[in-house]
Design a protein around this motif. Structure first.
Motif, mmCIF file in Angstrom:
data_model
loop_
_atom_site.group_PDB
_atom_site.id
_atom_site.type_symbol
_atom_site.label_atom_id
_atom_site.label_comp_id
_atom_site.label_asym_id
_atom_site.label_seq_id
_atom_site.Cartn_x
_atom_site.Cartn_y
_atom_site.Cartn_z
ATOM 1 N N PRO A 85 0.790 -1.240 0.000
ATOM 2 C CA PRO A 85 0.000 0.000 0.000
ATOM 3 C C PRO A 85 0.823 1.291 0.000
ATOM 4 N N VAL A 86 2.119 1.213 0.354
ATOM 5 C CA VAL A 86 2.923 2.426 0.482
ATOM 6 C C VAL A 86 4.110 2.374 -0.483
ATOM 7 N N ILE A 87 4.299 3.461 -1.240
ATOM 8 C CA ILE A 87 5.446 3.562 -2.132
ATOM 9 C C ILE A 87 6.674 3.893 -1.299
ATOM 10 N N PRO A 88 7.745 3.106 -1.413
ATOM 11 C CA PRO A 88 8.948 3.378 -0.623
ATOM 12 C C PRO A 88 9.568 4.736 -0.966
ATOM 13 N N VAL A 89 10.217 5.339 -0.001
ATOM 14 C CA VAL A 89 10.906 6.602 -0.216
ATOM 15 C C VAL A 89 12.196 6.375 -0.998
#
Length: 139
Positions: A85-89
């Protein structure tokens, strides 16, 4: 150099990391840049409404460790299952599901073939090599 050290150098120009060594990359030309934006836009227009994953440009993928190799395909697709669900930094560990390399006039085929081997060895399902001059794609 490690992948983390390369990421800390962000803003110092385009580069990749090959077996721990920084490889500088020159800015792309007009045909290359236009091809990337047109193809990437079409891919994103297909992927996003279907929630299949995400399409990226120039995102670093850590293909190997110790020594580290970080490649940044011109366009990459990562499936929703892999990405979460979260795009990595930072960089993504492993290869994209699809890596797209758009040829520039100064590219050497041996270097492109090496990238293709690295993507596939690191788990890419598919690699496209796009030749804008001849209007051809090799998968």
């Amino acid at each position: 150099m490690s992948a983390e050290q390369l990421l800390a150098r962000a803003g110092r120009g385009r580069s990749e990391l090959v077996h721990g060594e920084v490889v500088a990359m020159s800015p792309v030309g007009g045909s290359h840049g236009h091809t990337v934006i047109k193809l990437g836009g079409r891919m994103d227009a297909f992927v996003t409404p279907r929630r299949l994953g995400k399409v990226f440009t120039e995102l670093g993928f850590i293909l190997a460790r110790d020594p580290d190799t970080v490649r940044a395909p011109d366009i990459a697709f990562v499936s929703a299952e892999r990405l979460g669900p979260v795009i990595p930094v930072g960089y993504i560990e492993g290869a994209p599901d699809l890596a797209v390399e758009v040829l520039s006039p100064d590219d050497r085929m041996s270097e492109i073939q090496e990238k293709v081997r690295e993507y596939l060895s690191a788990g890419a399902r598919l690699v496209w090599v796009v030749d804008p001059q001849n209007r051809a794609v090799t998968a």
